[in-house]
Design an enzyme around this catalytic site. Sequence first.
Site, PDB file in Angstrom:
ATOM      1  N   PRO A  41     -12.608 -97.997   9.555  1.00 37.59           N
ATOM      2  CA  PRO A  41     -11.596 -99.051   9.621  1.00 37.59           C
ATOM      3  C   PRO A  41     -10.841 -99.148   8.308  1.00 37.59           C
ATOM      4  O   PRO A  41     -11.444 -99.197   7.242  1.00 37.59           O
ATOM      5  CB  PRO A  41     -12.419-100.317   9.890  1.00 37.59           C
ATOM      6  CG  PRO A  41     -13.784 -99.994   9.375  1.00 37.59           C
ATOM      7  CD  PRO A  41     -13.974 -98.526   9.594  1.00 37.59           C
ATOM      8  N   MET A  42      -9.509 -99.158   8.398  1.00 39.68           N
ATOM      9  CA  MET A  42      -8.670 -99.267   7.204  1.00 39.68           C
ATOM     10  C   MET A  42      -7.591-100.306   7.468  1.00 39.68           C
ATOM     11  O   MET A  42      -6.875-100.230   8.472  1.00 39.68           O
ATOM     12  CB  MET A  42      -8.045 -97.912   6.855  1.00 39.68           C
ATOM     13  CG  MET A  42      -9.045 -96.884   6.377  1.00 39.68           C
ATOM     14  SD  MET A  42      -8.274 -95.274   6.008  1.00 39.68           S
ATOM     15  CE  MET A  42      -8.071 -94.633   7.691  1.00 39.68           C
ATOM     16  N   ALA A  43      -7.480-101.253   6.564  1.00 45.82           N
ATOM     17  CA  ALA A  43      -6.524-102.351   6.724  1.00 45.82           C
ATOM     18  C   ALA A  43      -5.105-101.823   6.833  1.00 45.82           C
ATOM     19  O   ALA A  43      -4.659-101.020   6.011  1.00 45.82           O
ATOM     20  CB  ALA A  43      -6.630-103.306   5.547  1.00 45.82           C
ATOM     21  N   GLN A  95     -14.728-103.931  13.794  1.00 44.98           N
ATOM     22  CA  GLN A  95     -15.453-104.167  12.547  1.00 44.98           C
ATOM     23  C   GLN A  95     -15.263-105.608  12.111  1.00 44.98           C
ATOM     24  O   GLN A  95     -14.141-106.113  12.036  1.00 44.98           O
ATOM     25  CB  GLN A  95     -15.028-103.242  11.417  1.00 44.98           C
ATOM     26  CG  GLN A  95     -16.044-103.346  10.267  1.00 44.98           C
ATOM     27  CD  GLN A  95     -15.616-102.685   8.979  1.00 44.98           C
ATOM     28  OE1 GLN A  95     -14.624-103.063   8.391  1.00 44.98           O
ATOM     29  NE2 GLN A  95     -16.384-101.708   8.524  1.00 44.98           N
ATOM     30  N   CYS A 126     -16.350-103.072   1.629  1.00 40.93           N
ATOM     31  CA  CYS A 126     -15.014-103.293   1.067  1.00 40.93           C
ATOM     32  C   CYS A 126     -15.100-103.600  -0.431  1.00 40.93           C
ATOM     33  O   CYS A 126     -15.804-104.520  -0.837  1.00 40.93           O
ATOM     34  CB  CYS A 126     -14.324-104.437   1.799  1.00 40.93           C
ATOM     35  SG  CYS A 126     -12.661-104.765   1.187  1.00 40.93           S
ATOM     36  N   GLY A 231     -17.056 -90.385   2.642  1.00 49.76           N
ATOM     37  CA  GLY A 231     -16.575 -90.143   1.285  1.00 49.76           C
ATOM     38  C   GLY A 231     -16.205 -88.699   1.046  1.00 49.76           C
ATOM     39  O   GLY A 231     -17.045 -87.810   1.196  1.00 49.76           O
ATOM     40  N   GLY A 254     -12.089 -91.659   6.489  1.00 49.37           N
ATOM     41  CA  GLY A 254     -11.124 -92.696   6.162  1.00 49.37           C
ATOM     42  C   GLY A 254      -9.820 -92.098   5.688  1.00 49.37           C
ATOM     43  O   GLY A 254      -9.004 -91.633   6.471  1.00 49.37           O
ATOM     44  N   ARG A 255      -9.621 -92.064   4.370  1.00 51.62           N
ATOM     45  CA  ARG A 255      -8.334 -91.649   3.819  1.00 51.62           C
ATOM     46  C   ARG A 255      -7.933 -90.239   4.207  1.00 51.62           C
ATOM     47  O   ARG A 255      -6.750 -89.900   4.222  1.00 51.62           O
ATOM     48  CB  ARG A 255      -8.361 -91.794   2.294  1.00 51.62           C
ATOM     49  CG  ARG A 255      -8.453 -93.235   1.811  1.00 51.62           C
ATOM     50  CD  ARG A 255      -8.614 -93.298   0.300  1.00 51.62           C
ATOM     51  NE  ARG A 255      -9.840 -92.651  -0.147  1.00 51.62           N
ATOM     52  CZ  ARG A 255      -9.990 -92.035  -1.317  1.00 51.62           C
ATOM     53  NH1 ARG A 255      -8.980 -91.974  -2.161  1.00 51.62           N
ATOM     54  NH2 ARG A 255     -11.144 -91.490  -1.642  1.00 51.62           N
TER      55      ARG A 255
END
Length: 402
Positions: A41-43, A95, A126, A231, A254-255
């Site tokens: 999950p990424m804002a 989430q 976070c 990661g 994620g990224r």
Amino acid sequence: MTAVTDASQRTEPAAQTPERLNLPALQLGPLTVETPVVLAPMAGITNNAFRRLCREYGGGLYVSEMVTARALVERRAESLRIIHHDPDETPRSVQLYSVDPVTTGQAVRMLVEEDRADHIDLNFGCPVPKVTKRGGGSALPWKSELFASIIGAAVREASKKDIPVTVKMRRGIDEDHLTYLDAGRTARSLGVAAVALHGRTMEQHYSGHADWDSIARLREALPDIPVLGNGDIWSAEDAIAMVRQTGVDGVVVGRGCQGRPWLFGDLQNAFEGSDERFRPGLAKVADTFYRHAELLVDTFGGDEGKALRDVRKHVAWYFKGYQVGGELRARLAQVPDLATLRELLDELDPHAPYPGPDAEGPRGRAGSPKRPHLPEGWLDSRELNAEQKALIQAAELDVSGG
């Protein structure tokens, strides 16, 4: 979900065949995730639009943006939007962020009783200061009793409909205050379905390198539940390397997928033993970017202006490494509507090929280590004092992060 099979995006296998990997399906309680890959999950990123793009390329578990328990219980419009899933999206993964066990229980009860989720993930990772300075996110596992009570409340309510709860966390606050092994054992004892570890501390933020050895130690410490690694997964080959090095049951990305929804196609191929990878030319990237904007219009209830403002942050990620001039990039980052976006994208060279390594690797800004922002006296004890208990009661925010 059937993966995209557009041959124009693919190249022949490399001369040196990459290492292959086959992992069993990820089992989270009653849920079976055939491809053991999780979208972190990424804002402002993992909304309906982006999740749909990713799902069309490969299988996995696609988690929504983080939603705050209190905001959810209060039924704030933005929080209800965040937990909305498309009719064909399954499993529906949410989430949840909370610093209060009572509010956590209320939010999970709402999700369960109103049939709004098939899986619930708890955010303890976070590192954003506005979250950690109030004792939330990656600061919270340091307070062991509070950590346990939040997980206990969530599992208790979710178990009423056999909905699995998982935990995502970091190694700790800094190298002198590591919590991941104790926190992992606590989460397992309380009945979580899996634990995901980002191999960085709060202090590292997104700088430096993720410590995969810590992920391996957690995998060894929790032999009877799935452990997921997070990661520095920028490619399918990175995912293979993490699994080989750590023994994890799956990976959290994620990224690495920002501006690259096709990464999930690469991951599925790799986990199924294929060396085929998506290598889109500039025309395909432009078309995907435009479709992302269109989907965002739907996500934001037809508000084209809001959707186009939102898609601007994706420009640098999608076109990383491609021959797109600075002036055009700047115009794309100020695009006001879909018609203008189409005109700008039509200025690109439709024959430009995939640029190779320049389009790969880290995405976004890694930044530098950041001094942890914590409540006063937070590190003095693993338990809450009276002042910290009062802070926690008032600390539920309508924020996103992850």
